[in-house]
Scaffold this active site. Structure first.
Site, PDB file in Angstrom:
ATOM      1  N   ASP A  31     -38.012 -15.508  -3.976  1.00 21.05           N
ATOM      2  CA  ASP A  31     -36.761 -15.565  -3.211  1.00 21.05           C
ATOM      3  C   ASP A  31     -36.809 -16.832  -2.367  1.00 21.05           C
ATOM      4  N   ASN A  35     -30.483 -15.570   1.717  1.00 18.99           N
ATOM      5  CA  ASN A  35     -29.707 -14.429   2.239  1.00 18.99           C
ATOM      6  C   ASN A  35     -30.614 -13.238   2.555  1.00 18.99           C
ATOM      7  N   SER A  36     -31.835 -13.531   2.975  1.00 19.81           N
ATOM      8  CA  SER A  36     -32.799 -12.460   3.274  1.00 19.81           C
ATOM      9  C   SER A  36     -33.871 -13.047   4.177  1.00 19.81           C
ATOM     10  N   ASP A  58     -36.975 -21.724  -4.948  1.00 21.34           N
ATOM     11  CA  ASP A  58     -35.574 -21.754  -5.360  1.00 21.34           C
ATOM     12  C   ASP A  58     -35.545 -21.712  -6.895  1.00 21.34           C
ATOM     13  N   LYS A  84     -23.264 -14.247  -3.667  1.00 19.37           N
ATOM     14  CA  LYS A  84     -22.425 -13.103  -4.057  1.00 19.37           C
ATOM     15  C   LYS A  84     -21.153 -12.916  -3.225  1.00 19.37           C
ATOM     16  N   SER A 124     -21.675  -7.525 -13.021  1.00 20.68           N
ATOM     17  CA  SER A 124     -20.838  -6.824 -12.049  1.00 20.68           C
ATOM     18  C   SER A 124     -19.598  -6.264 -12.728  1.00 20.68           C
ATOM     19  N   TYR A 149     -17.032 -16.646  -8.124  1.00 15.34           N
ATOM     20  CA  TYR A 149     -18.180 -15.739  -8.182  1.00 15.34           C
ATOM     21  C   TYR A 149     -18.099 -14.865  -9.430  1.00 15.34           C
ATOM     22  N   LYS A 153     -20.484 -14.449 -13.236  1.00 21.12           N
ATOM     23  CA  LYS A 153     -21.043 -13.266 -13.912  1.00 21.12           C
ATOM     24  C   LYS A 153     -20.597 -13.221 -15.374  1.00 21.12           C
ATOM     25  N   PHE A 178     -21.427  -1.262 -10.338  1.00 15.42           N
ATOM     26  CA  PHE A 178     -20.188  -0.949  -9.638  1.00 15.42           C
ATOM     27  C   PHE A 178     -20.436  -1.243  -8.149  1.00 15.42           C
ATOM     28  N   LEU A 200     -17.094  -2.937   2.324  1.00 12.51           N
ATOM     29  CA  LEU A 200     -16.620  -1.808   3.118  1.00 12.51           C
ATOM     30  C   LEU A 200     -17.721  -1.106   3.933  1.00 12.51           C
ATOM     31  N   GLY A 297      -6.058  -9.864  -3.908  1.00 10.68           N
ATOM     32  CA  GLY A 297      -7.042  -9.881  -4.984  1.00 10.68           C
ATOM     33  C   GLY A 297      -7.744  -8.551  -5.208  1.00 10.68           C
TER      34      GLY A 297
HETATM   35  P1  NAD Z   1     -28.503 -10.380  -1.859  1.00 12.52           P
HETATM   36  O1  NAD Z   1     -27.832 -11.618  -1.364  1.00 12.52           O
HETATM   37  O2  NAD Z   1     -28.889  -9.348  -0.883  1.00 12.52           O
HETATM   38  O3  NAD Z   1     -29.783 -10.755  -2.731  1.00 12.52           O
HETATM   39  C1  NAD Z   1     -29.874 -11.936  -3.482  1.00 12.52           C
HETATM   40  C2  NAD Z   1     -31.181 -12.620  -3.100  1.00 12.52           C
HETATM   41  O4  NAD Z   1     -31.305 -13.795  -3.892  1.00 12.52           O
HETATM   42  C3  NAD Z   1     -31.212 -13.055  -1.642  1.00 12.52           C
HETATM   43  O5  NAD Z   1     -32.403 -12.574  -1.034  1.00 12.52           O
HETATM   44  C4  NAD Z   1     -31.183 -14.580  -1.697  1.00 12.52           C
HETATM   45  O6  NAD Z   1     -31.935 -15.159  -0.651  1.00 12.52           O
HETATM   46  C5  NAD Z   1     -31.775 -14.851  -3.061  1.00 12.52           C
HETATM   47  N1  NAD Z   1     -31.345 -16.089  -3.696  1.00 12.52           N
HETATM   48  C6  NAD Z   1     -30.090 -16.559  -3.854  1.00 12.52           C
HETATM   49  N2  NAD Z   1     -30.109 -17.719  -4.536  1.00 12.52           N
HETATM   50  C7  NAD Z   1     -31.416 -17.979  -4.822  1.00 12.52           C
HETATM   51  C8  NAD Z   1     -32.082 -19.011  -5.528  1.00 12.52           C
HETATM   52  N3  NAD Z   1     -31.422 -20.040  -6.060  1.00 12.52           N
HETATM   53  N4  NAD Z   1     -33.426 -18.952  -5.639  1.00 12.52           N
HETATM   54  C9  NAD Z   1     -34.120 -17.924  -5.098  1.00 12.52           C
HETATM   55  N5  NAD Z   1     -33.550 -16.913  -4.427  1.00 12.52           N
HETATM   56  C10 NAD Z   1     -32.199 -16.940  -4.306  1.00 12.52           C
HETATM   57  O7  NAD Z   1     -27.526  -9.760  -2.979  1.00 12.52           O
HETATM   58  P2  NAD Z   1     -27.579  -8.341  -3.689  1.00 12.52           P
HETATM   59  O8  NAD Z   1     -26.453  -7.532  -3.181  1.00 12.52           O
HETATM   60  O9  NAD Z   1     -28.953  -7.800  -3.665  1.00 12.52           O
HETATM   61  O10 NAD Z   1     -27.198  -8.765  -5.161  1.00 12.52           O
HETATM   62  C11 NAD Z   1     -28.182  -9.014  -6.162  1.00 12.52           C
HETATM   63  C12 NAD Z   1     -27.492  -9.415  -7.444  1.00 12.52           C
HETATM   64  O11 NAD Z   1     -26.577  -8.391  -7.822  1.00 12.52           O
HETATM   65  C13 NAD Z   1     -26.662 -10.688  -7.348  1.00 12.52           C
HETATM   66  O12 NAD Z   1     -26.792 -11.383  -8.566  1.00 12.52           O
HETATM   67  C14 NAD Z   1     -25.259 -10.175  -7.180  1.00 12.52           C
HETATM   68  O13 NAD Z   1     -24.304 -11.087  -7.649  1.00 12.52           O
HETATM   69  C15 NAD Z   1     -25.289  -8.936  -8.047  1.00 12.52           C
HETATM   70  N6  NAD Z   1     -24.295  -7.921  -7.678  1.00 12.52           N
HETATM   71  C16 NAD Z   1     -24.230  -7.470  -6.400  1.00 12.52           C
HETATM   72  C17 NAD Z   1     -23.267  -6.515  -6.048  1.00 12.52           C
HETATM   73  C18 NAD Z   1     -23.136  -6.034  -4.636  1.00 12.52           C
HETATM   74  O14 NAD Z   1     -22.065  -5.502  -4.290  1.00 12.52           O
HETATM   75  N7  NAD Z   1     -24.142  -6.167  -3.797  1.00 12.52           N
HETATM   76  C19 NAD Z   1     -22.415  -6.009  -7.050  1.00 12.52           C
HETATM   77  C20 NAD Z   1     -22.529  -6.482  -8.341  1.00 12.52           C
HETATM   78  C21 NAD Z   1     -23.478  -7.449  -8.667  1.00 12.52           C
HETATM   79  C1  WQD Z   2     -14.208  -1.824  -1.391  1.00 11.35           C
HETATM   80  C2  WQD Z   2     -12.873  -1.235  -0.974  1.00 11.35           C
HETATM   81  C3  WQD Z   2     -11.303  -2.814  -0.071  1.00 11.35           C
HETATM   82  C4  WQD Z   2     -13.477  -3.826   3.536  1.00 11.35           C
HETATM   83  C5  WQD Z   2     -16.744  -6.470  -4.115  1.00 11.35           C
HETATM   84  C6  WQD Z   2     -16.753  -7.639  -5.048  1.00 11.35           C
HETATM   85  C7  WQD Z   2     -17.265  -7.251  -6.396  1.00 11.35           C
HETATM   86  C8  WQD Z   2     -18.623  -6.558  -6.280  1.00 11.35           C
HETATM   87  C9  WQD Z   2     -18.605  -5.483  -5.257  1.00 11.35           C
HETATM   88  C10 WQD Z   2     -20.371  -8.154  -6.654  1.00 11.35           C
HETATM   89  C11 WQD Z   2     -11.678  -2.107  -1.358  1.00 11.35           C
HETATM   90  C12 WQD Z   2     -11.711  -1.797   0.959  1.00 11.35           C
HETATM   91  C13 WQD Z   2     -13.129  -3.254   2.332  1.00 11.35           C
HETATM   92  C14 WQD Z   2     -12.731  -3.521   4.691  1.00 11.35           C
HETATM   93  C15 WQD Z   2     -11.339  -2.087   3.380  1.00 11.35           C
HETATM   94  N1  WQD Z   2     -19.653  -7.470  -5.882  1.00 11.35           N
HETATM   95  N2  WQD Z   2     -12.067  -2.402   2.248  1.00 11.35           N
HETATM   96  N3  WQD Z   2     -11.681  -2.650   4.573  1.00 11.35           N
HETATM   97  O1  WQD Z   2     -13.812  -5.382  -3.329  1.00 11.35           O
HETATM   98  O2  WQD Z   2     -14.683  -3.381  -4.626  1.00 11.35           O
HETATM   99  O3  WQD Z   2     -15.943  -5.463  -4.660  1.00 11.35           O
HETATM  100  O4  WQD Z   2     -18.077  -5.981  -4.019  1.00 11.35           O
HETATM  101  O5  WQD Z   2     -20.298  -8.313  -7.834  1.00 11.35           O
HETATM  102  O6  WQD Z   2     -17.363  -8.411  -7.147  1.00 11.35           O
HETATM  103  O7  WQD Z   2     -15.423  -8.125  -5.174  1.00 11.35           O
HETATM  104  O8  WQD Z   2     -15.900  -4.123  -2.574  1.00 11.35           O
HETATM  105  O9  WQD Z   2     -16.740  -3.321  -0.429  1.00 11.35           O
HETATM  106  O10 WQD Z   2     -15.281  -5.388  -0.474  1.00 11.35           O
HETATM  107  O11 WQD Z   2     -14.263  -3.183  -0.934  1.00 11.35           O
HETATM  108  O12 WQD Z   2     -10.373  -1.314   3.321  1.00 11.35           O
HETATM  109  O13 WQD Z   2     -12.981  -4.038   5.787  1.00 11.35           O
HETATM  110  O14 WQD Z   2     -12.840  -1.162   0.463  1.00 11.35           O
HETATM  111  O15 WQD Z   2      -9.940  -3.098   0.028  1.00 11.35           O
HETATM  112  O16 WQD Z   2     -10.637  -1.262  -1.722  1.00 11.35           O
HETATM  113  P1  WQD Z   2     -14.966  -4.573  -3.806  1.00 11.35           P
HETATM  114  P2  WQD Z   2     -15.612  -4.054  -1.031  1.00 11.35           P
END
Ligand code: NAD
Ligand code: WQD
Length: 338
Positions: A31, A35-36, A58, A84, A124, A149, A153, A178, A200, A297
């Site tokens: 890492d 973002n951590s 990186d 993300k 995602s 973003y 994906k 999800f 949320l 969006g």
């Molecule tokens: P996060 O930001 O908590 O974790 C990602 C980690 O990757 C971080 O610790 C960051 O420091 C590290 N990082 C970023 N770029 C880097 C690089 N170039 N080299 C090394 N480390 C790097 O995010 P998360 O929520 O744990 O998400 C993990 C994965 O899941 C991501 O690919 C994200 O797009 C995907 N994802 C997340 C969600 C969500 O809602 N959290 C939903 C769908 C998909």
């Molecule tokens: C969930 C619901 C908002 C905040 C996002 C990314 C998606 C994926 C998951 C990575 C929605 C509502 C939210 C607030 C609210 N990530 N909301 N008030 O939009 O489903 O997805 O995260 O891949 O790509 O777009 O997640 O948690 O932002 O929202 O009412 O202050 O909560 O409108 O309906 P979302 P979210």
């Protein structure tokens, strides 16, 4: 089986490291701490009693990644590392394409060079956009991405599909997550949102903790039972376990260049208001919120059809949204007190 976990200090990566250990895999964390922070590694150590190798690298740095692969003999890679934040990706698209795509290319190239056979990619449900019918199956057509973003994906999935089809000797799975929520039940690791959360659940917990004045519910005139959006909220520990199942499936798969995609959701949709009500009930906390306009969006409703992951990976979500909201709240209390 030694597994490279890129982004292993992040939200989903850290929980996956814990589950990999529980299942007998040997995780190695990479890492860049964008973002951590190192405190996450302490949390992992307290839960597992183990100090896993950690490299502050990186993933875009091909030389450093190559050196790492030469040092550690990996059997597989789970690639979480990415940016993300959907809104930020609209403002800084090149940062997103650069970080999310180059890191993927570097890893796939290095895996090929060192004959590492198994790859799991964080995709995602954003690739489905606003689907024409729900629940979405893996065959539901992907929609054009609504953010850079989301596009990283979709492009990432396409790169992996094309690469595996070129017969590099790599088996791969893309997991379409999800909405991951919650935290480890120990409250030792959880989500660490940067700045004002756009998701949320962190906004709910920060509001309940008094760090934010009020939550705005984005829209109450959607075509859903209470007018608010529907999502498939999945406990992060359940999601972490799906990565273990994905690796086990790859290990047992005999087709040399196997590639497939899986939805990882609970299969159930909840409205935003249902989530808020559950949060209040399970934690005995009153949340200050108002109903506001729709957020541009936003998808009206989406949830997974999870038959494929249930049947082929033998994975099912075990935890409820009540479990996730209790764990998220306990985690918030812990980090607020620090
Ligand atoms: P996060 O930001 O908590 O974790 C990602 C980690 O990757 C971080 O610790 C960051 O420091 C590290 N990082 C970023 N770029 C880097 C690089 N170039 N080299 C090394 N480390 C790097 O995010 P998360 O929520 O744990 O998400 C993990 C994965 O899941 C991501 O690919 C994200 O797009 C995907 N994802 C997340 C969600 C969500 O809602 N959290 C939903 C769908 C998909
Ligand atoms: C969930 C619901 C908002 C905040 C996002 C990314 C998606 C994926 C998951 C990575 C929605 C509502 C939210 C607030 C609210 N990530 N909301 N008030 O939009 O489903 O997805 O995260 O891949 O790509 O777009 O997640 O948690 O932002 O929202 O009412 O202050 O909560 O409108 O309906 P979302 P979210």
């Amino acid at each position: 089986m030694k597994i490279l976990v890129t982004g292993g200090a992040g939200f989903i990566g850290s929980h996956t490291v814990v589950e990999l250990d529980r299942a007998g895999f040997e995780p190695v964390i990479v890492d860049n701490l964008y973002n951590s922070n190192k405190g996450v590694l302490e949390g992992i150590k307290k839960i597992t009693g183990k100090d896993f190798p950690f490299y502050e690298i990186d993933c875009n740095n091909a030389d450093q990644v190559r050196d790492l692969f030469a040092k550690e003999q990996f059997d597989g890679v789970i690639h979480f590392a990415a940016y993300k934040a959907v809104g930020e990706s609209v403002e800084k698209p090149l940062n997103y394409y650069e970080n999310n795509i180059i890191s993927l290319l570097v890893l796939l190239r290095t895996m090929q060079e060192f004959n590492v056979p198994n790859f799991v990619f964080s995709s995602s449900c954003t690739v489905y956009g606003q689907p024409d019918a729900i629940p979405v199956t893996e065959n539901t057509p992907r929609k054009p991405a609504t953010s850079p973003y989301g596009n990283t994906k979709a492009i990432g999935e396409d790169i992996i599909r094309d690469h595996t089809h070129s017969k590099p000797g790599i088996k791969a799975i893309s997991l379409r997550y999800f909405n991951p929520i919650g935290a480890h039940e120990s409250s030792l690791i959880g989500e660490l949102p940067n700045g004002v959360p756009s998701n949320l659940v962190p906004f709910i917990t920060q509001t309940a903790a008094g760090l934010r004045k009020s939550l705005t519910v984005f829209g109450s005139d959607y075509d859903t039972p209470d007018g608010t959006c529907i999502r498939d909220f999945i406990h992060v520990v359940d999601l972490a376990k799906a990565h273990v199942k994905a690796l086990e499936l790859l290990q047992s798969e005999t087709e040399a260049n196997y590639y497939d995609v899986f939805n990882v959701g609970t299969g159930e949709g909840y409205t935003v208001l249902q989530l808020i009500n559950t949060f209040e009930e399970v934690n005995g906390v009153k949340l200050n919120y108002t109903i506001g306009p729709r957020r541009e969006g936003d998808v009206e409703k989406i949830y997974a059809q999870s038959d494929k992951v249930n049947n082929i990976m033998k994975w099912t979500a075990e935890k409820s949204i009540a479990d996730a909201l209790r764990d998220a709240w306990n985690w918030q209390l812990k980090i607020t007190a620090q």
